[in-house]
Design a protein around this motif. Structure first.
Motif, PDB file in Angstrom:
ATOM      1  N   ASP A   5       5.508  47.088 -15.171  1.00 54.31           N
ATOM      2  CA  ASP A   5       5.542  46.628 -13.775  1.00 54.31           C
ATOM      3  C   ASP A   5       6.580  46.757 -13.134  1.00 54.31           C
ATOM      4  O   ASP A   5       7.374  45.608 -13.146  1.00 54.31           O
ATOM      5  N   SER A   6       7.216  47.671 -12.488  1.00 52.95           N
ATOM      6  CA  SER A   6       6.526  48.947 -12.476  1.00 52.95           C
ATOM      7  C   SER A   6       7.155  50.135 -13.027  1.00 52.95           C
ATOM      8  O   SER A   6       8.386  50.156 -13.391  1.00 52.95           O
ATOM      9  N   PHE A   7       6.492  50.987 -13.654  1.00 53.04           N
ATOM     10  CA  PHE A   7       6.947  52.106 -14.307  1.00 53.04           C
ATOM     11  C   PHE A   7       7.715  53.208 -13.502  1.00 53.04           C
ATOM     12  O   PHE A   7       8.891  53.538 -13.969  1.00 53.04           O
ATOM     13  N   THR A   8       7.593  53.169 -12.382  1.00 54.23           N
ATOM     14  CA  THR A   8       8.391  53.873 -11.353  1.00 54.23           C
ATOM     15  C   THR A   8       9.564  53.070 -11.151  1.00 54.23           C
ATOM     16  O   THR A   8      10.667  53.902 -11.196  1.00 54.23           O
ATOM     17  N   GLY A   9       9.857  52.078 -11.008  1.00 54.34           N
ATOM     18  CA  GLY A   9      11.191  51.328 -10.966  1.00 54.34           C
ATOM     19  C   GLY A   9      11.879  51.368 -12.080  1.00 54.34           C
ATOM     20  O   GLY A   9      13.187  51.549 -12.215  1.00 54.34           O
ATOM     21  N   TYR A  10      11.240  51.320 -13.325  1.00 53.62           N
ATOM     22  CA  TYR A  10      11.952  51.622 -14.430  1.00 53.62           C
ATOM     23  C   TYR A  10      12.855  53.020 -14.500  1.00 53.62           C
ATOM     24  O   TYR A  10      13.775  53.332 -14.729  1.00 53.62           O
ATOM     25  N   LEU A  11      11.754  53.989 -14.133  1.00 55.76           N
ATOM     26  CA  LEU A  11      12.290  55.430 -14.372  1.00 55.76           C
ATOM     27  C   LEU A  11      13.477  55.773 -13.240  1.00 55.76           C
ATOM     28  O   LEU A  11      14.358  56.262 -13.465  1.00 55.76           O
ATOM     29  N   ASN A  12      13.165  55.238 -12.186  1.00 56.68           N
ATOM     30  CA  ASN A  12      14.151  55.487 -10.968  1.00 56.68           C
ATOM     31  C   ASN A  12      15.417  54.796 -11.009  1.00 56.68           C
ATOM     32  O   ASN A  12      16.334  55.157 -10.522  1.00 56.68           O
ATOM     33  N   SER A  13      15.683  53.932 -12.163  1.00 57.68           N
ATOM     34  CA  SER A  13      16.812  53.206 -12.278  1.00 57.68           C
ATOM     35  C   SER A  13      17.609  53.996 -13.333  1.00 57.68           C
ATOM     36  O   SER A  13      18.778  53.725 -13.825  1.00 57.68           O
ATOM     37  N   LEU A  14      17.324  54.780 -14.248  1.00 57.30           N
ATOM     38  CA  LEU A  14      17.642  55.643 -15.113  1.00 57.30           C
ATOM     39  C   LEU A  14      18.149  57.049 -14.440  1.00 57.30           C
ATOM     40  O   LEU A  14      17.640  57.663 -13.753  1.00 57.30           O
ATOM     41  N   PRO A  15      19.501  57.575 -15.207  1.00 58.19           N
ATOM     42  CA  PRO A  15      19.961  58.734 -14.560  1.00 58.19           C
ATOM     43  C   PRO A  15      19.387  60.072 -15.173  1.00 58.19           C
ATOM     44  O   PRO A  15      19.314  60.993 -14.203  1.00 58.19           O
ATOM     45  N   HIS A  16      18.854  60.144 -16.354  1.00 58.67           N
ATOM     46  CA  HIS A  16      18.012  61.151 -17.027  1.00 58.67           C
ATOM     47  C   HIS A  16      16.568  60.593 -17.002  1.00 58.67           C
ATOM     48  O   HIS A  16      16.025  60.378 -18.193  1.00 58.67           O
ATOM     49  N   ARG A  17      15.875  60.890 -15.787  1.00 55.28           N
ATOM     50  CA  ARG A  17      14.442  60.260 -15.980  1.00 55.28           C
ATOM     51  C   ARG A  17      13.268  61.145 -16.931  1.00 55.28           C
ATOM     52  O   ARG A  17      12.720  60.679 -17.485  1.00 55.28           O
ATOM     53  N   GLU A  18      13.777  62.453 -17.109  1.00 57.70           N
ATOM     54  CA  GLU A  18      13.095  63.423 -17.640  1.00 57.70           C
ATOM     55  C   GLU A  18      12.861  62.982 -19.155  1.00 57.70           C
ATOM     56  O   GLU A  18      12.509  62.964 -20.084  1.00 57.70           O
ATOM     57  N   LYS A  19      14.324  62.744 -19.695  1.00 55.77           N
ATOM     58  CA  LYS A  19      14.664  62.110 -21.240  1.00 55.77           C
ATOM     59  C   LYS A  19      13.985  60.670 -21.149  1.00 55.77           C
ATOM     60  O   LYS A  19      13.298  60.341 -22.190  1.00 55.77           O
ATOM     61  N   ALA A  20      13.851  59.956 -20.236  1.00 55.38           N
ATOM     62  CA  ALA A  20      13.394  58.531 -20.393  1.00 55.38           C
ATOM     63  C   ALA A  20      11.860  58.667 -20.606  1.00 55.38           C
ATOM     64  O   ALA A  20      11.149  57.783 -21.087  1.00 55.38           O
ATOM     65  N   VAL A  21      11.145  59.768 -19.964  1.00 59.01           N
ATOM     66  CA  VAL A  21       9.880  59.988 -19.929  1.00 59.01           C
ATOM     67  C   VAL A  21       9.382  60.317 -21.443  1.00 59.01           C
ATOM     68  O   VAL A  21       8.364  59.853 -22.075  1.00 59.01           O
ATOM     69  N   ARG A  22      10.255  61.083 -22.226  1.00 59.31           N
ATOM     70  CA  ARG A  22      10.072  61.322 -23.546  1.00 59.31           C
ATOM     71  C   ARG A  22      10.145  60.054 -24.444  1.00 59.31           C
ATOM     72  O   ARG A  22       9.505  59.972 -25.355  1.00 59.31           O
ATOM     73  N   ASP A  23      11.044  59.585 -24.010  1.00 64.97           N
ATOM     74  CA  ASP A  23      11.400  57.963 -24.777  1.00 64.97           C
ATOM     75  C   ASP A  23      10.173  57.046 -24.633  1.00 64.97           C
ATOM     76  O   ASP A  23       9.498  56.521 -25.788  1.00 64.97           O
ATOM     77  N   ILE A  24       9.568  56.983 -23.342  1.00 64.84           N
ATOM     78  CA  ILE A  24       8.333  56.095 -23.245  1.00 64.84           C
ATOM     79  C   ILE A  24       7.157  56.732 -23.872  1.00 64.84           C
ATOM     80  O   ILE A  24       6.197  55.900 -24.180  1.00 64.84           O
ATOM     81  N   GLN A  25       7.051  58.088 -23.961  1.00 61.81           N
ATOM     82  CA  GLN A  25       6.005  58.768 -24.698  1.00 61.81           C
ATOM     83  C   GLN A  25       6.017  58.339 -26.171  1.00 61.81           C
ATOM     84  O   GLN A  25       4.932  58.201 -26.599  1.00 61.81           O
ATOM     85  N   THR A  26       6.903  58.152 -26.658  1.00 60.37           N
ATOM     86  CA  THR A  26       7.363  57.703 -28.049  1.00 60.37           C
ATOM     87  C   THR A  26       6.698  56.246 -28.302  1.00 60.37           C
ATOM     88  O   THR A  26       6.133  55.891 -29.076  1.00 60.37           O
ATOM     89  N   LEU A  27       7.409  55.244 -27.587  1.00 61.54           N
ATOM     90  CA  LEU A  27       6.806  54.152 -27.106  1.00 61.54           C
ATOM     91  C   LEU A  27       5.270  53.784 -27.070  1.00 61.54           C
ATOM     92  O   LEU A  27       4.715  53.029 -27.762  1.00 61.54           O
ATOM     93  N   LEU A  28       4.673  54.585 -26.224  1.00 61.48           N
ATOM     94  CA  LEU A  28       3.300  54.646 -26.036  1.00 61.48           C
ATOM     95  C   LEU A  28       2.683  54.853 -27.234  1.00 61.48           C
ATOM     96  O   LEU A  28       1.639  54.361 -27.543  1.00 61.48           O
ATOM     97  N   LYS A  29       2.980  56.070 -27.911  1.00 59.63           N
ATOM     98  CA  LYS A  29       2.295  56.448 -29.275  1.00 59.63           C
ATOM     99  C   LYS A  29       2.394  55.332 -30.304  1.00 59.63           C
ATOM    100  O   LYS A  29       1.464  54.917 -31.025  1.00 59.63           O
ATOM    101  N   TYR A  30       3.436  54.572 -30.287  1.00 60.25           N
ATOM    102  CA  TYR A  30       3.640  53.370 -31.106  1.00 60.25           C
ATOM    103  C   TYR A  30       2.680  52.223 -30.816  1.00 60.25           C
ATOM    104  O   TYR A  30       2.070  51.736 -31.472  1.00 60.25           O
ATOM    105  N   LEU A  31       2.653  52.037 -29.294  1.00 62.66           N
ATOM    106  CA  LEU A  31       1.645  50.908 -28.960  1.00 62.66           C
ATOM    107  C   LEU A  31       0.154  51.346 -29.306  1.00 62.66           C
ATOM    108  O   LEU A  31      -0.495  50.465 -29.624  1.00 62.66           O
ATOM    109  N   ALA A  32      -0.029  52.692 -29.149  1.00 60.16           N
ATOM    110  CA  ALA A  32      -1.450  53.059 -29.247  1.00 60.16           C
ATOM    111  C   ALA A  32      -1.772  52.858 -30.926  1.00 60.16           C
ATOM    112  O   ALA A  32      -2.927  52.361 -31.275  1.00 60.16           O
TER     113      ALA A  32
END
Length: 479
Positions: A368-395
């Motif tokens: 909370d919030s995922f929006t704030g996390y992504l907006n703080s990063l310079p390469h948000r499209e890469k951060a989305v791929r990183d978070i996708q890996t994290l979500l697979k791990y959590l799943a």
């Protein structure tokens, strides 16, 4: 402590890097640590020698570029002591004997020979198990051409191999078309690269890559790293989704509000990701608090990662809805991390989440919030791929993950980020504020649920001091 001569690998002294290397550096070999000035090479080299010292090994730092005082200053900044580590200060430009000083010409060959003899003499006298050589840049400047430099390095490698020394050679790299270092990569048993870049805003980004390691199935590619006071170089290996330590049987996770659970066909499934999307004031964070409270009351562990809301604000808002979470936090059942998003990399964030989940058997994670996390990063499209890996791990760990995603403005419809994140959610809960005849009403709808049936009806959401209520939506009569 007695020497451990039978060790097949030598720890680098950096836990995350050892993990990438599957335990450490294969023993009795020569390795190159490359990086730009300020990338952390010297700090990592000191950690490498300190790890050897803790293992009862003899360690030497041969320095052609830094003084002992400078090395001690670096160590002191981290609260370390270099006691027990032999520091040999040499000067590649002045390492000539008195006879050479009386010659008319001090040739490159003469300076190189004297430097080599001084280093070999120190190794023969102290018989180190580990050696750091700082740096190859000075030797490269003396030799002047690549073939001579390669021959010198090959000879030094053979000299070390006969004495079973694990050697880490530091090599300062330049960027761009004139980047040096390629000529040594074929000689070394392994090559580690430290990368340092300054983005348009935020702190310096540091990464590490093991570009070569013979006989070791390393985790290739870039991994985030940082230099921390009293910790030195810290490496955050990329997450591997299959690394979840256990397979958890899917179960329904309820919110404690029957009408809301009915919208999800009885509840949400563990091992899934829910996007909670809505404008400001629609109750997104309240939804996360609701599920967190219900899980805590069931005796489960919950982890909350805050990127916008302050910790005290979170507690007071929850208490205003009759959800007292402070005691759960004090007892350690509710784990909360309050981040400054500009000071954390995707790799470090992933490691923190993984550690919290594994150490506490966490079953609900809220970002909370995922929006704030992504907006703080310079390469948000890469951060989305990183978070996708994290979500697979959590799943695969059986965790219900809730991502709070904000929309622009109070009544706007666009997400507050310029990359598509909708594919991340197994479930999407949409919250909206609508106006009718001078009254604002909160609507709640389950617009997507991959696992099982769900209610497509629009319902009204009431958030009051007595709690959260979901009721059928009845349009107000026209006036």
């Amino acid at each position: 402590m007695a020497k451990n001569k039978k060790a097949t690998v030598a720890s680098t002294g950096i836990l995350g890097l050892d993990e990438i290397l599957r335990g450490g550096l294969p023993a009795s070999n020569l390795y190159i640590l490359q990086g730009a000035p300020g990338s952390g090479k010297t700090t990592a080299a000191l950690q490498f020698l300190r790890a050897g010292l803790e293992n009862g090994e003899s360690c030497i730092y041969v320095s052609l570029s830094q003084t002992a005082a400078e090395l001690n200053a670096i160590a002191t900044s981290h609260g370390w002591s270099l006691d027990g580590i032999r520091i040999e200060e040499l000067s590649a430009s002045d390492a000539v004997n008195s006879a050479a000083d009386q010659t008319i010409f001090q040739t490159a060959e003469l300076r190189l020979d004297e430097t080599r003899r001084a280093i070999e003499a120190a190794i023969e006298e102290h018989k180190p198990d580990r050696l750091v050589y700082d740096s190859l840049l000075e030797i490269r400047l003396i030799t002047g051409d690549t073939p001579r430099f390669r021959r010198e390095l090959l000879g030094f490698k053979a000299f070390l191999a006969k004495r079973n020394v694990v050697a880490l050679l530091l090599d300062t790299q330049t960027s761009g078309p004139d980047r040096n270092g390629e000529e040594v990569e074929g000689i070394a048993h392994g090559v580690i690269r430290f990368d340092k870049s300054l983005e348009e805003y935020g702190s310096v980004r540091r990464r590490v890559e093991v570009s070569k390691m013979r006989g070791v199935p390393v985790a290739d590619g870039y991994h985030d790293m940082a230099i921390r006071e009293r910790e030195g170089v810290v490496v955050f290996p990329r997450l591997v989704p299959g690394a979840a330590s256990e397979t958890v049987k899917p179960q329904l996770i309820k919110s404690g509000v029957d009408a809301l659970d009915e919208m999800f066909g009885g509840g949400q499934e563990s091992g899934t990701t829910t996007l909670v999307i809505g404008q400001s004031g629609t109750g997104k964070s309240t939804m996360s608090s609701l599920y967190a409270t219900a899980a805590l009351k069931r005796g489960e562990s919950v982890a909350l990662f805050l990127f916008e809301e302050r910790l005290e604000t979170f507690f007071r808002r929850s208490e205003g809805l009759g959800m007292d979470l402070r005691q759960f936090h004090r007892d350690g059942q509710l784990i909360i991390h309050d981040f400054n998003p500009n000071e954390i990399s995707p790799g470090e964030f992933g490691q923190i989440v993984q550690r919290v989940v594994e150490e506490n058997k966490t079953r609900v994670v809220v970002i909370d919030s995922f929006t704030g996390y992504l907006n703080s990063l310079p390469h948000r499209e890469k951060a989305v791929r990183d978070i996708q890996t994290l979500l697979k791990y959590l799943a695969r760990a059986g965790v219900l993950t809730m991502l709070i995603v904000a929309q622009h403005g109070l009544l706007g419809q666009n997400l507050g980020i310029d990359v598509d994140v909708s594919f991340l959610g197994d479930t999407v809960l949409l919250l909206r504020i609508v106006e009718h005849d001078g009254r604002l009403r909160r609507n709640i709808t389950v617009v997507k649920k991959r696992h099982g049936p769900h209610d497509l009806d629009v319902r009204e959401l009431f958030i009051q001091s007595s709690g959260v209520t979901v009721v059928p939506y009845n349009p107000l009569p026209e006036t």
